[in-house]
Structure formats: structure tokens, C-alpha cells
Design a protein around this motif. Structure first.
Motif, PDB file in Angstrom:
ATOM      1  N   ARG A  34       0.941  -1.268   0.068  1.00  0.00           N
ATOM      2  CA  ARG A  34       0.047   0.034   0.069  1.00  0.00           C
ATOM      3  C   ARG A  34       0.791   1.038   0.119  1.00  0.00           C
ATOM      4  NH1 ARG A  34      -4.939  -0.878   4.510  1.00  0.00           N
ATOM      5  NH2 ARG A  34      -6.144  -2.508   3.063  1.00  0.00           N
ATOM      6  N   HIS A  35       2.107   1.213   0.733  1.00  0.00           N
ATOM      7  CA  HIS A  35       2.849   2.308   0.888  1.00  0.00           C
ATOM      8  C   HIS A  35       3.424   2.701  -0.592  1.00  0.00           C
ATOM      9  CE1 HIS A  35       5.295   5.160   2.778  1.00  0.00           C
ATOM     10  NE2 HIS A  35       6.547   4.539   2.568  1.00  0.00           N
ATOM     11  N   ILE A  36       3.941   1.703  -1.274  1.00  0.00           N
ATOM     12  CA  ILE A  36       4.400   2.099  -2.385  1.00  0.00           C
ATOM     13  C   ILE A  36       3.503   2.046  -3.844  1.00  0.00           C
ATOM     14  CG2 ILE A  36       6.617   1.501  -1.608  1.00  0.00           C
ATOM     15  CD1 ILE A  36       6.628  -1.043  -3.562  1.00  0.00           C
ATOM     16  N   GLY A  37       2.382   1.837  -3.501  1.00  0.00           N
ATOM     17  CA  GLY A  37       1.050   1.726  -4.421  1.00  0.00           C
ATOM     18  C   GLY A  37       1.371   0.645  -5.435  1.00  0.00           C
ATOM     19  N   VAL A  38       1.564  -0.630  -5.084  1.00  0.00           N
ATOM     20  CA  VAL A  38       1.280  -2.012  -5.927  1.00  0.00           C
ATOM     21  C   VAL A  38       0.469  -2.804  -5.168  1.00  0.00           C
ATOM     22  CG1 VAL A  38       3.736  -1.533  -6.695  1.00  0.00           C
ATOM     23  CG2 VAL A  38       3.507  -2.937  -4.616  1.00  0.00           C
ATOM     24  N   SER A  39       0.080  -3.933  -5.919  1.00  0.00           N
ATOM     25  CA  SER A  39      -0.778  -4.992  -5.307  1.00  0.00           C
ATOM     26  C   SER A  39       0.110  -5.976  -4.359  1.00  0.00           C
ATOM     27  CB  SER A  39      -1.193  -5.804  -6.467  1.00  0.00           C
ATOM     28  OG  SER A  39      -0.626  -6.441  -6.911  1.00  0.00           O
ATOM     29  N   GLN A  40      -0.603  -6.458  -3.495  1.00  0.00           N
ATOM     30  CA  GLN A  40       0.228  -7.320  -2.436  1.00  0.00           C
ATOM     31  C   GLN A  40       0.581  -8.575  -3.275  1.00  0.00           C
ATOM     32  OE1 GLN A  40      -1.954  -8.361   1.211  1.00  0.00           O
ATOM     33  NE2 GLN A  40      -0.316  -9.911   1.786  1.00  0.00           N
ATOM     34  N   ASP A  74      12.982   4.934   2.056  1.00  0.00           N
ATOM     35  CA  ASP A  74      13.757   6.047   2.105  1.00  0.00           C
ATOM     36  C   ASP A  74      15.398   5.687   1.869  1.00  0.00           C
ATOM     37  OD1 ASP A  74      14.298   8.856   2.584  1.00  0.00           O
ATOM     38  OD2 ASP A  74      14.656   8.498   4.824  1.00  0.00           O
ATOM     39  N   PHE A  75      15.509   5.012   0.952  1.00  0.00           N
ATOM     40  CA  PHE A  75      16.761   4.633   0.367  1.00  0.00           C
ATOM     41  C   PHE A  75      17.178   5.364  -0.832  1.00  0.00           C
ATOM     42  CE2 PHE A  75      18.196   0.236   1.920  1.00  0.00           C
ATOM     43  CZ  PHE A  75      17.927   0.652   3.242  1.00  0.00           C
ATOM     44  N   SER A  76      18.552   5.334  -1.255  1.00  0.00           N
ATOM     45  CA  SER A  76      19.165   5.815  -2.512  1.00  0.00           C
ATOM     46  C   SER A  76      19.945   4.597  -2.969  1.00  0.00           C
ATOM     47  CB  SER A  76      19.877   7.152  -2.551  1.00  0.00           C
ATOM     48  OG  SER A  76      20.953   6.829  -1.847  1.00  0.00           O
ATOM     49  N   LEU A  77      20.255   4.883  -4.289  1.00  0.00           N
ATOM     50  CA  LEU A  77      21.004   3.592  -4.802  1.00  0.00           C
ATOM     51  C   LEU A  77      22.498   3.506  -3.919  1.00  0.00           C
ATOM     52  CD1 LEU A  77      20.871   3.902  -8.587  1.00  0.00           C
ATOM     53  CD2 LEU A  77      20.150   1.815  -7.167  1.00  0.00           C
ATOM     54  N   LEU A  78      22.866   4.876  -3.516  1.00  0.00           N
ATOM     55  CA  LEU A  78      24.178   4.678  -2.766  1.00  0.00           C
ATOM     56  C   LEU A  78      24.221   3.843  -1.663  1.00  0.00           C
ATOM     57  CD1 LEU A  78      25.347   8.309  -3.476  1.00  0.00           C
ATOM     58  CD2 LEU A  78      26.245   6.416  -4.599  1.00  0.00           C
ATOM     59  N   ASP A  79      23.013   3.696  -0.920  1.00  0.00           N
ATOM     60  CA  ASP A  79      22.764   2.980   0.315  1.00  0.00           C
ATOM     61  C   ASP A  79      22.972   1.639   0.184  1.00  0.00           C
ATOM     62  OD1 ASP A  79      21.888   5.269   2.157  1.00  0.00           O
ATOM     63  OD2 ASP A  79      20.176   5.320   0.984  1.00  0.00           O
ATOM     64  N   LEU A  80      22.976   1.199  -1.145  1.00  0.00           N
ATOM     65  CA  LEU A  80      23.054  -0.012  -1.510  1.00  0.00           C
ATOM     66  C   LEU A  80      24.530  -0.598  -2.051  1.00  0.00           C
ATOM     67  CD1 LEU A  80      19.957  -0.644  -3.995  1.00  0.00           C
ATOM     68  CD2 LEU A  80      20.063  -1.217  -1.266  1.00  0.00           C
ATOM     69  N   ILE A  81      25.368   0.602  -2.121  1.00  0.00           N
ATOM     70  CA  ILE A  81      26.907   0.309  -2.332  1.00  0.00           C
ATOM     71  C   ILE A  81      27.699   0.366  -1.176  1.00  0.00           C
ATOM     72  CG2 ILE A  81      28.634   1.001  -3.975  1.00  0.00           C
ATOM     73  CD1 ILE A  81      26.413   2.143  -5.615  1.00  0.00           C
ATOM     74  N   GLN A  82      28.596  -0.380  -0.779  1.00  0.00           N
ATOM     75  CA  GLN A  82      29.490  -0.449  -0.084  1.00  0.00           C
ATOM     76  C   GLN A  82      30.504   0.647  -0.248  1.00  0.00           C
ATOM     77  OE1 GLN A  82      31.031  -4.297   0.628  1.00  0.00           O
ATOM     78  NE2 GLN A  82      29.084  -5.086   0.677  1.00  0.00           N
ATOM     79  N   SER A  83      31.097   1.157   0.987  1.00  0.00           N
ATOM     80  CA  SER A  83      32.047   2.092   0.808  1.00  0.00           C
ATOM     81  C   SER A  83      33.340   1.812   0.062  1.00  0.00           C
ATOM     82  CB  SER A  83      32.681   2.793   2.117  1.00  0.00           C
ATOM     83  OG  SER A  83      31.481   3.494   2.797  1.00  0.00           O
TER      84      SER A  83
END
Length: 242
Positions: free
Chosen positions: A37-43, A69-78
Motif C-alpha cells: 500500500r505504501h508504494i502503490g502496488v498490489s500485495q 527512504d533509500f538511494s542507490l548509494l545506500d546499496l553500495i559499500q564504501s
């Protein structure tokens, strides 16, 4: 020198995004229903994506990122960001990095998986200006290839679809047959791929032709051979061309 296989792919980022979603679900921050519901797709769609039954589009991925509340940078390790920046600075714009695949291309080996990368190797960009999706793979023992070119250790392959559709008698191709990989010259006759040179191979199990009536050509012709020769990681260059 070859590089470590830490270069990022879209598949890696997708996997990490789904792992982050599952972590949020497991700790009770969301349920599948509330997140849908939060992102607007069916369960049901959310459930199938999380179970791996369905892939997801860029719009769906962007919605998940926004919902968490992520960005692509949050998925990449330093350390991965540092690696990318270091390599760009070291090799510059005149070099491109191509993946070196695990496994071998030959009649006695399973056809290598495009995603199974063991390292990245720098090539001069200007020498391969017209080639898009390149991979470097070890070549196993193959009587036909040895008869034509002598001892070949590695091949540089182009996965570009136009190269695999418009067959040329001047080029060699990596074909998949019976689960294995062969490097052969090809000719197309109506709905048949003729494998050239097979009749000269005594005791070889490779096909003399492949019928294409119910099989897409791209499923058989997996790549065009751009180069073949000695291991470029040892010789510091690509010394023989096909």
C-alpha cells in the motif's frame, strides 16, 4: 594486472534492494500488505517479487527505494565506491574493463555463465570501439580450433545481438550445443545453421548442422569471437586476432 571482481552490476543492486526489503519485513517494520500500500502496488505482485517468482521494473525498484527512504548509494559499500573511483583514476577514459568469466569454452566443459565473473581486465578502448558487450573467457581443448589457429588459450567474445544474427564467413562464433561451447564458423541455410569444418573432425561429437525451426538463432549463437590467442593476463596484450 587483472582486477578483483568487485565491480557492481544491476543484478547485485537488485539483490541487495530485495534483501533490504526482506530485512524490514522480518523486523516488523512493515508487512507485505502495508509496504504494498505504501508504494502503490498490489500485495500479490509484491509477494511474487519477494519470492523471486517475478522480476521487477525500474519503476517498481524506484518505488521501493523511495518507500524505504533509500538511494542507490545506500546499496553500495564504501570499499566498492573507493574501488570504482580508484580504477577510473588509474586507467582513465582510454581503457575499458571487461569481465573474465569462470569456466572454459570447449566441447568438454559446460558453457560459461555470463554472470559468473572472477575478475575484470583492462583493454584499450580505441581497439574495441565498435563492440559493446565484451567478455573474456578461457578456451579448452578443441580440435577444430587448434587445426585452424594452433594453441588458443583465451577468447574475447562480443555478445552484441547484431553480430550474432548477421552471420559472416569471415568470423568465428561461440555456439552452445548439448550444454557445451564450441568456437566455429557458421553458414545459415534457410532454417538451418551449418557448422563448418565438422566433417574433418574424427570422433568429435559436435553437430554438422542445427535445425532452427523451433529454436531462436540467438539461443545457439551466443557470441561472435573478436579475438583469440594466449592468455592476455600473462602476455600483456592481445597478440592474435580472428
Amino acid at each position: 594486472m587483472p582486477l578483483s571482481p568487485t565491480r557492481l552490476t544491476l543484478a547485485t543492486l537488485q539483490h541487495r534492494l530485495l534483501a533490504a526489503v526482506k530485512h524490514r519485513l522480518s523486523n516488523g517494520e512493515y508487512t507485505e500488505r502495508s509496504l504494498s500500500r505504501h508504494i502503490g502496488v498490489s500485495q500479490p505482485h509484491m509477494h511474487n517479487v519477494l519470492k523471486g517468482v517475478r522480476g521487477f521494473s525500474t519503476d517498481f525498484g524506484d518505488a521501493l527505494l523511495a518507500g524505504l527512504d533509500f538511494s542507490l548509494l545506500d546499496l553500495i559499500q564504501s570499499k566498492e565506491l573507493g574501488f570504482e573511483l580508484e580504477q577510473r583514476g588509474h586507467y582513465g577514459s582510454q581503457t575499458r574493463l571487461v569481465p573474465v568469466l569462470r569456466g572454459r569454452l570447449g566441447p568438454d566443459s559446460p558453457f560459461p555463465c555470463w554472470e559468473d565473473v572472477i575478475e575484470w581486465f583492462p583493454l584499450p578502448r580505441a581497439s574495441f570501439e565498435g563492440s559493446g558487450r565484451l567478455v573474456l573467457v578461457e578456451v579448452g581443448e578443441d580440435a577444430e580450433l587448434a587445426q585452424a589457429f594452433g594453441h588458443v588459450e583465451f577468447a574475447l567474445l562480443s555478445r552484441d545481438e547484431p553480430d550474432r544474427i548477421a552471420l559472416s564467413g569471415r568470423h568465428w562464433y561461440a555456439i552452445q550445443w548439448g550444454g557445451a561451447g564450441l568456437i566455429r564458423q557458421l553458414r545459415k541455410e534457410n532454417q538451418r545453421l551449418v557448422i563448418l569444418g565438422q566433417s574433418t573432425l574424427t570422433g568429435h561429437a559436435g553437430p554438422s548442422h542445427v535445425e532452427l525451426h523451433d529454436t531462436p538463432q540467438l539461443r545457439i549463437v551466443r557470441a561472435q569471437v573478436v579475438w583469440a590467442g594466449k592468455d592476455p593476463r600473462r602476455t600483456h596484450g592481445l597478440r592474435r586476432w580472428i
